[in-house]
Write a protein that holds these residues in place. Structure first.
Motif, PDB file in Angstrom:
ATOM      1  N   GLU A 173      72.693  40.034   3.995  1.00 35.32           N
ATOM      2  CA  GLU A 173      72.599  41.099   2.999  1.00 35.32           C
ATOM      3  C   GLU A 173      71.821  40.654   1.758  1.00 35.32           C
ATOM      4  O   GLU A 173      71.048  41.435   1.198  1.00 35.32           O
ATOM      5  CB  GLU A 173      74.001  41.576   2.598  1.00 35.32           C
ATOM      6  N   ARG A 230      68.107  40.625   2.766  1.00 36.61           N
ATOM      7  CA  ARG A 230      67.528  41.943   3.051  1.00 36.61           C
ATOM      8  C   ARG A 230      67.363  42.806   1.803  1.00 36.61           C
ATOM      9  O   ARG A 230      66.564  43.745   1.806  1.00 36.61           O
ATOM     10  CB  ARG A 230      68.409  42.700   4.055  1.00 36.61           C
ATOM     11  N   SER A 231      68.098  42.502   0.759  1.00 31.67           N
ATOM     12  CA  SER A 231      68.088  43.380  -0.415  1.00 31.67           C
ATOM     13  C   SER A 231      66.737  43.422  -1.133  1.00 31.67           C
ATOM     14  O   SER A 231      66.182  44.502  -1.332  1.00 31.67           O
ATOM     15  CB  SER A 231      69.205  42.980  -1.383  1.00 31.67           C
TER      16      SER A 231
END
Length: 239
Positions: A56, A59-60
């Motif tokens: 996460e 990917r942000s």
């Protein structure tokens, strides 16, 4: 167009860089995706949570932000300058690994849990059951999804020109500035990317055909069709 083709050695060099970055990204990303995807389904809660947080966090931000950070900001922290090509491959490889891990995770979850239980009953450990039984079955679900993502990754390589990597986009900009043939240069660029992405699509389609589970399904369908044909012939003969 002849003015553009005069720069074919430069364009060929840019094409080679683009293909090199793309192949390193796709192959390395596939390996990384399998590792991260497997860790997402680990029996250890700590490993699952740590892997999920990493995915996460990576990917942000956009890939371009990571590219700038690794090439410009990281050397200011570590004091070590990174080669632009190395930075580009590293960032895109991790990008492919992280996004591909979700494809791998969903593919692994599609395999019936009974397969793993059967492996344990036969005395196989977790690594053996994953490599020899679960992963080969999951590949029929993973490869199509990763193939679609691989085409996207091929197009993502264009961002490496922002840090000075002389890829196809970088040299195309140079040729455009020299010839002032903006429309023709970018039309040629679009055609080349289209051909490259089409090649990737065909490669993954061929890979799908040789997967063990897909071959087994085709063999079963052929056997069923032959058996049904034989029954129909027998029925006609009896009539």
């Amino acid at each position: 167009m002849m003015a553009i083709l005069e720069y074919w050695p430069v364009l060929l060099k840019g094409l080679w860089i683009t293909v090199t970055v793309s192949l390193c990204t796709i192959i390395g990303g596939a390996i990384g995706a399998v590792i991260i995807g497997g860790l997402r389904l680990s029996s250890s809660t700590a490993v699952r949570v740590a892997t999920m947080v990493f995915v996460e966090l990576w990917r942000s931000p956009s890939a371009l932000v990571w590219l700038f950070w690794v090439y410009y900001a990281l050397p200011m922290v570590t004091g070590t300058r990174i080669n632009p090509l190395t930075a580009a491959i590293l960032v895109l490889l991790l990008e492919a690994s992280v996004y591909g891990s979700e494809v791998v995770r969903s593919g692994l979850e599609a395999v019936n849990r009974g397969q793993s239980d059967a492996c344990y009953a036969l005395g196989l450990n977790k690594s053996q059951s994953f490599i020899k039984v679960v992963l080969p079955q999951a590949l029929s679900q993973i490869v199509p999804g990763f193939g679609s993502m691989a085409r996207t990754m091929f197009k993502w390589t264009a961002i490496v020109s922002f840090i000075g990597v002389q890829d196809l986009l970088y040299v195309s900009q140079f040729v455009r500035a020299q010839t002032f043939e903006t429309t023709k240069v970018f039309l040629l660029l679009a055609v080349v990317y289209w051909i490259l992405c089409l090649g990737v699509a065909f490669a993954f389609r061929a890979l799908e055909q040789v997967l063990p589970l897909n071959r087994a399904l085709r063999a079963a369908q052929a056997s069923s069709s032959a058996s049904q044909l034989g029954d129909n012939v027998s029925a006609i003969g009896a009539a």
